[in-house]
Design a protein around this motif. Sequence first.
Motif, PDB file in Angstrom:
ATOM      1  N   THR A   1      42.567  64.987  20.585  1.00 10.12           N
ATOM      2  CA  THR A   1      41.964  63.675  20.377  1.00 10.12           C
ATOM      3  C   THR A   1      40.481  63.834  20.040  1.00 10.12           C
ATOM      4  OG1 THR A   1      41.550  63.519  22.753  1.00 10.12           O
ATOM      5  CG2 THR A   1      43.578  62.526  21.935  1.00 10.12           C
TER       6      THR A   1
ATOM      7  N   ASN B   1      42.670  58.722  19.045  1.00 11.32           N
ATOM      8  CA  ASN B   1      43.161  58.724  20.431  1.00 11.32           C
ATOM      9  C   ASN B   1      44.553  59.303  20.575  1.00 11.32           C
ATOM     10  OD1 ASN B   1      44.594  56.684  19.222  1.00 11.32           O
ATOM     11  ND2 ASN B   1      43.758  55.039  20.476  1.00 11.32           N
ATOM     12  N   VAL B   2      45.051  59.915  19.484  1.00 10.25           N
ATOM     13  CA  VAL B   2      46.368  60.551  19.495  1.00 10.25           C
ATOM     14  C   VAL B   2      46.223  61.967  18.953  1.00 10.25           C
ATOM     15  CG1 VAL B   2      48.732  60.454  18.648  1.00 10.25           C
ATOM     16  CG2 VAL B   2      47.527  58.332  19.162  1.00 10.25           C
ATOM     17  N   SER B   3      46.794  62.924  19.628  1.00  2.58           N
ATOM     18  CA  SER B   3      46.737  64.310  19.161  1.00  2.58           C
ATOM     19  C   SER B   3      47.474  64.427  17.827  1.00  2.58           C
ATOM     20  CB  SER B   3      47.374  65.247  20.186  1.00  2.58           C
ATOM     21  OG  SER B   3      46.664  65.212  21.394  1.00  2.58           O
TER      22      SER B   3
ATOM     23  N   SER C   1      46.332  63.613  14.793  1.00  4.62           N
ATOM     24  CA  SER C   1      46.098  62.514  13.849  1.00  4.62           C
ATOM     25  C   SER C   1      45.622  63.040  12.501  1.00  4.62           C
ATOM     26  CB  SER C   1      45.057  61.543  14.405  1.00  4.62           C
ATOM     27  OG  SER C   1      45.531  60.906  15.559  1.00  4.62           O
TER      28      SER C   1
ATOM     29  N   ASP D   1      37.483  59.668  21.487  1.00  2.00           N
ATOM     30  CA  ASP D   1      38.890  59.356  21.648  1.00  2.00           C
ATOM     31  C   ASP D   1      39.097  57.934  22.181  1.00  2.00           C
ATOM     32  OD1 ASP D   1      37.967  59.647  24.204  1.00  2.00           O
ATOM     33  OD2 ASP D   1      39.419  61.165  24.821  1.00  2.00           O
TER      34      ASP D   1
END
Length: 711
Positions: free
Chosen positions: A384, A411-413, A415, A432
């Motif tokens: 993130t 905020n998402v791994s 991305s 994040d």
Amino acid sequence: MDYSCSYGTNGLSKEKQISYGSTVALLSDKLQFPSFIRTIPSDYFLFYSIAQLVITFDWTWVGLISEDTDYGRSGSQTLMQQLVTSARCIAFSETIPATFSMTKIQNIVSVIKESSTKVIVIVASDLMVIPLMEELLQQNVTEKVWIATEGWAPTPMFLRKDLSNVLNLTIAFGVHKAEMPGFKTFLLNIHPSDSHNYIFVDSFWKEIFGCQWPHYNRSAEPYASYFNDSNICTGKETLSANGIEFFNGNDLRYEYNVYKAIYAVGYGLQNMLMCISEGIRINGSCGNISDFKAWQLHHHVKNVHFQTSAGEEMYFDVNGNPPPIYDIINCQLSYNEPPRYIEVGKYDATSSPGQEFSINESLILWSGGSSKVPKSVCSESCSTGYRKANMEGKPICCFLCIPCSEGEISNVSGSSECQKCQVDYWPNQRRDRCILKETEFLSYEELLGATLTITACISAILPLSVLVIFIKNHDTPVVKANNRELSYLLLLALILCFLSSLIFIGQPTTVGCIMQQAAFGIIFTFCIACVLAKTIMVVIAFKATKPGSSLRKWVGQKLPNTIILVCVTLQIVICVVWYSSARPYLEKNTTSYLNKIVIGCNEGSAPAFWGMLGYLGVLASISFVVAFLARKLPASFNEAQLITFSMIIFVCVWLAFIPAYLTTKGKFTVAVEIFAILTSSYGLLYCIFFPKCYIILLKPNKNKKHNLLAN
């Protein structure tokens, strides 16, 4: 794979065929192969299920090895399409040659060793895979996850203890198996010496015991040059001692397809007999049971629908394919223990939509008996706060991780893009999460705001004190000689000037923004108008002392009051026009600072704001010119020199204000304007009134009429 039996002689495309092992998807094309049916599913479903497995375990970096046959070429192409469609990348694609070549095998092993992928799919037969596995063992290549097609796993190759370290991480897709009553008992009782009528017994014996009958010729088999068999069977071998191990390594999946094919033909013959006995005609004839055409039997075979002894439904679809069902098997191998083949999942196309693929991950044992799924990625997933950036010339699965830009978060791994925060929000340090921006304005609580507030309040006390001194000494020559009433008005104006700076401090409001600039402009106009009136009255007072002067009628309070009123009225008109067109308003400035919201007042119309200041500048300039021209008047009347210096200070302060105001941001812009207000007010107070207070308070002996006239 390509195994079939036929019951016609009209060429490949017209020959009536039922296959138990031909999986090539092209054979489903009824335009090219109108008479082909099979009891083994098409490769299309196999490779679709393999792609689902790769997706399930989140493997994005996969190697591919295929044999140089129609089965390998077609299968690898289909699998590539499935994987690419699923956003997976092919780390490498290698081909095992149809003719054995140790050089090529060694090259493939080198590619495997150099590649970072942990997962490799092999589309080949077991005969072509064995040399590759043995070379991998020779070069100590382990810890690779092998995804096996039905062509090479599970097969007796997995019984070899020396290959257990290489093959231990194998997940195989096998065609669905079921129990065939009595078949294992039959196999345990056969022997080449008394089974001359079974043409496959010799090759079966070779696979089980690793020996060769003298009359057996395998030169026509693929890779015959690699398998140099020197062991000769003695005839004393028996399946009873090895049966259990053999059946551990061979689940008789192909044999089950043969079983279904034979039953399909049998049911087709039965249906044809029923056709004859019931008098049903197909294209004018049911055929003669002792002399029928292949197409007549084929019609009945492709339309069979029966249950096997295991309760499985068997039928053919419009493309001649059976219901596609695959068992997913985890081959758990150990050097010291018999192999275990654990069914961990299934692909069943007959299931409800979305339920076709299922797998129980907890049943799978990975490296060292671990239940943790190994990773197979070209690049580690971006954490993130970062986003993917493609690497030039590399597949999309290979990327760099770069921080999100200013004002963006992830905020998402993993991305691919960062998201912009809303206007009132800003990324936290890790980028994040969006957090509310700090608000900035010149507050009373902060040091700068508190300092300016205290300074303004103390400063307002100074002209008030001077006013008290002047009122207390209103009959003294110093106070009377310099137009006492105008001095009172000017001191009152200076008090208001100092206090006007306070409306710029604190959190701005809509009402405050409307009042700020108008109040400032009108109060300062009142102040400068008083100075201008004092200057003009100094000149008139001197001129009026001359005999016969016509200026005597202007002496008094009427003229200065008129000057002040006209000057203030003009400024009020300017403000009314300004506020009518574009009045100041409360503004949340999100552009000056990336991580702050500056709450302030927007002038509404910049030309109007500068016009108001320009009008003050004009009044100050007129006062300066008049005072400068009157500087040589007799000292008893001469307040002009003091006014000249005060106007010089006033003009210099506000000229310096312009670039400072334009180049500062946020609360400092407000502080600059307050500083200009206080400084210019101090200039007027100091230059005009402090010398008089000095005489009144410290030199009272000079505060005599004869002393003033003497000067």
